[in-house]
Design a protein around this motif. Structure first.
Motif, PDB file in Angstrom:
ATOM      1  N   UNK A  34      20.381  80.845  43.420  1.00  0.00           N
ATOM      2  CA  UNK A  34      21.514  81.125  43.112  1.00  0.00           C
ATOM      3  C   UNK A  34      23.035  80.185  43.258  1.00  0.00           C
ATOM      4  N   UNK A  35      22.486  79.097  42.963  1.00  0.00           N
ATOM      5  CA  UNK A  35      23.472  78.349  42.615  1.00  0.00           C
ATOM      6  C   UNK A  35      22.854  76.867  43.745  1.00  0.00           C
ATOM      7  N   UNK A  36      22.469  77.558  44.653  1.00  0.00           N
ATOM      8  CA  UNK A  36      22.630  76.468  46.308  1.00  0.00           C
ATOM      9  C   UNK A  36      21.772  75.546  45.669  1.00  0.00           C
ATOM     10  N   UNK A  37      22.131  74.204  45.693  1.00  0.00           N
ATOM     11  CA  UNK A  37      21.751  72.436  45.685  1.00  0.00           C
ATOM     12  C   UNK A  37      21.691  71.652  46.101  1.00  0.00           C
ATOM     13  N   UNK A  38      20.841  70.810  46.131  1.00  0.00           N
ATOM     14  CA  UNK A  38      21.362  69.269  47.320  1.00  0.00           C
ATOM     15  C   UNK A  38      19.705  68.485  46.636  1.00  0.00           C
ATOM     16  N   UNK A  39      20.009  67.656  45.414  1.00  0.00           N
ATOM     17  CA  UNK A  39      18.885  66.457  45.378  1.00  0.00           C
ATOM     18  C   UNK A  39      19.159  65.392  45.889  1.00  0.00           C
ATOM     19  N   UNK A  40      18.388  64.680  46.753  1.00  0.00           N
ATOM     20  CA  UNK A  40      18.760  63.647  47.018  1.00  0.00           C
ATOM     21  C   UNK A  40      18.136  62.333  46.747  1.00  0.00           C
ATOM     22  N   UNK A  41      18.473  61.984  46.376  1.00  0.00           N
ATOM     23  CA  UNK A  41      16.865  60.266  45.931  1.00  0.00           C
ATOM     24  C   UNK A  41      18.124  58.815  45.916  1.00  0.00           C
ATOM     25  N   UNK A  42      17.380  58.105  47.127  1.00  0.00           N
ATOM     26  CA  UNK A  42      17.405  56.433  46.867  1.00  0.00           C
ATOM     27  C   UNK A  42      17.845  55.211  45.577  1.00  0.00           C
ATOM     28  N   UNK A  43      16.233  56.035  45.486  1.00  0.00           N
ATOM     29  CA  UNK A  43      15.848  54.726  43.972  1.00  0.00           C
ATOM     30  C   UNK A  43      15.167  55.605  42.814  1.00  0.00           C
ATOM     31  N   UNK A  44      15.710  56.373  41.556  1.00  0.00           N
ATOM     32  CA  UNK A  44      16.944  55.889  41.767  1.00  0.00           C
ATOM     33  C   UNK A  44      18.345  56.546  42.259  1.00  0.00           C
ATOM     34  N   UNK A  45      19.377  55.742  42.796  1.00  0.00           N
ATOM     35  CA  UNK A  45      20.351  56.385  43.403  1.00  0.00           C
ATOM     36  C   UNK A  45      20.636  58.217  42.697  1.00  0.00           C
ATOM     37  N   UNK A  46      20.451  58.802  43.297  1.00  0.00           N
ATOM     38  CA  UNK A  46      20.689  60.422  42.767  1.00  0.00           C
ATOM     39  C   UNK A  46      21.308  60.934  43.931  1.00  0.00           C
ATOM     40  N   UNK A  47      22.603  61.871  43.734  1.00  0.00           N
ATOM     41  CA  UNK A  47      23.074  63.105  44.639  1.00  0.00           C
ATOM     42  C   UNK A  47      23.546  64.100  43.966  1.00  0.00           C
ATOM     43  N   UNK A  48      22.859  65.307  43.749  1.00  0.00           N
ATOM     44  CA  UNK A  48      23.443  66.059  42.987  1.00  0.00           C
ATOM     45  C   UNK A  48      23.065  67.220  44.054  1.00  0.00           C
TER      46      UNK A  48
END
Length: 359
Positions: free
Chosen positions: A112-126
Motif C-alpha cells: 500500500x506504500x508504507x516504506x521505511x528504509x534505513x542505512x548508515x553506510x551509505x546514509x539513507x532514510x527513505x
C-alpha cells in the motif's frame, strides 16, 4: 480468500512502491532467490555513482505471524548472514508492527506504500505513507469498522482480559458471538495489534494501539445517542458532587481519568469538561440544574451509552460509578477538547505495572 496475494505478487507490489520513492537517479534491482537460501531474494538500491545498498528480502502476508516472532526471525536472519540488512515486505504493515520494526531499525515496505528504509553506510532514510487500514482483509471474514456494539464489547474485553485467551472464552467475556470475535481479531491481527497462536487464541495485545485503532471509528458524540451539551453555571465541582447523589449515572472522560490515576498522581490538565453516561440525559440534566448550551461553550456533556451494560450495576445514590477503563480512554480521545495528554498519563501509570499498556 481469493484476493489474498501470492508471495511473489506482494513482493512485486511492495518493491514497485519502494522503487517509486527512489530519486530519479537511483534504480532498484531485485533477484529472487539470491543472497541467502533462507531469504526470498536480494534487492539492491543502486545510486548514480558507486553507491549500492543491498537487502535480503523476507516476505510474509499480514497477520501470518506474530510481531514478536517476526522480529526475532528477521534479527536472526540478519545476524546469521554476516549482518546483511533485511527488508521486510508484506501486503500490509499496520501501525503497531511499523513501530516495532522501526524500533529495531529494520527496514520495511508494503503493497500500500508504507516504506521505511534505513542505512548508515551509505546514509539513507527513505519513507513512504500507505493505507490507513489493510485493503486485503477478505470481505465477510473481518470487521473493517469498529463503531458497532459488538466491536466495542470485544475491544473493551481485549483491553482488560488476562492473556492468553481463546476465541470462545473472549466471546463469553464480551457477551458477543464467537463469529464476531473471529472477524474482529482477523483485522487486528492483520494490523499487528494482536498476536495469535496457532489455534487462533490471542497471546498478546498492544493495548495503546488497540484503543487508538478503536477511536479511528468510534467517537463519543457520534456513537452514543442522544447527546446533550450543557453548562453547569455554578461550576463543575458542585455538579460533580451532585452527580454522586444520582443513581444510574457513570463518569467518563477527564473526571473518570482522575479517579483511575494512582492516588499519588495529579492530572496533567485541569478539569474543563464533565462527561457523563445515563439512560436519561434530559432527566439528569434537570436534576443537576444544568443549562442547555452549544457544543463550543458547554462544560458538561451527557449521553445515553451505545451499550447500556456499562451502567450495570446501576449503583446506589451516593456511589459515583466510573465507565469501563477502555471506554474512558476512547472518550478522552474523542470528546470535545479531547486530551491526549490525560490518556497518555493514565496509560503510562498502567504500564508501570502491566507491560501490555506499553505499546
Amino acid at each position: 480468500m481469493g484476493n489474498t496475494p501470492s508471495r511473489e505478487t506482494l513482493i512485486d507490489e511492495a518493491l514497485d512502491r519502494l522503487a517509486a520513492q527512489l530519486p530519479a537517479s537511483w534504480r532498484l534491482d531485485y533477484r529472487p532467490g539470491a543472497g541467502d537460501s533462507r531469504a526470498d531474494g536480494l534487492v539492491e538500491l543502486v545510486g548514480p555513482g558507486s553507491e549500492r545498498l543491498s537487502f535480503l528480502v523476507e516476505a510474509k502476508r499480514s497477520g501470518s505471524i506474530s510481531a514478536s516472532l517476526l522480529i526475532r526471525a528477521l534479527r536472526d536472519l540478519q545476524r546469521t548472514t554476516g549482518g546483511v540488512p533485511v527488508l521486510f515486505v508484506s501486503d500490509y504493515i499496520g501501525p503497531a508492527l511499523r513501530d516495532a520494526l522501526a524500533a529495531e531499525e529494520l527496514s520495511f515496505a508494503d503493497s500500500t506504500g508504507w516504506i521505511r528504509v534505513v542505512s548508515a553506510e551509505p546514509l539513507v532514510l527513505l519513507t513512504g505513507q500507505g493505507a490507513a487500514r489493510s485493503p486485503r482483509v477478505p470481505a465477510g471474514s473481518a470487521v473493517t469498522r469498529f463503531n458497532g456494539l459488538a466491536a466495542s464489547r470485544i475491544i473493551r474485553s481485549l483491553a482488560t482480559t488476562e492473556l492468553p485467551v481463546r476465541v470462545r472464552r473472549l466471546a463469553g467475556i464480551a457477551g458477543v458471538s464467537p463469529g464476531s470475535v473471529s472477524k474482529l481479531l482477523a483485522t487486528l491481527a492483520s494490523e499487528g495489534i494482536v498476536d495469535r497462536s496457532d489455534d487462533g487464541g490471542v497471546v498478546a495485545v498492544r493495548r495503546r494501539r488497540l484503543l487508538r485503532r478503536w477511536v479511528a471509528d468510534y467517537a463519543f458524540a457520534k456513537t452514543n445517542h442522544p447527546v446533550r451539551y450543557l453548562i453547569a453555571a455554578r461550576g463543575l465541582d458542585r455538579a460533580l458532587t451532585r452527580v454522586g447523589e444520582l443513581a444510574g449515572v457513570a463518569l467518563t472522560g477527564s473526571a473518570a481519568a482522575r479517579r483511575l490515576l494512582p492516588e499519588s498522581a495529579t492530572s496533567v490538565v485541569p478539569l474543563r469538561l464533565l462527561a457523563l453516561y445515563t439512560l436519561e440525559p434530559a432527566q439528569v440534566a434537570a436534576d443537576l440544574g444544568l443549562i442547555d448550551a452549544e457544543p463550543a461553550t458547554a462544560n458538561v456533556i451527557i449521553a445515553r451509552p451505545q451499550d447500556p451494560d456499562i451502567l450495570t450495576p446501576v449503583g446506589d445514590p451516593g456511589v459515583l460509578v466510573t465507565a469501563p477503563l477502555p471506554l474512558v480512554f476512547a472518550d478522552l480521545l474523542t470528546l470535545p477538547g479531547r486530551s491526549d495528554a490525560e490518556a497518555e498519563q493514565l496509560m503510562d501509570a498502567l504500564a508501570a505495572s502491566d507491560p501490555l499498556w506499553k505499546a
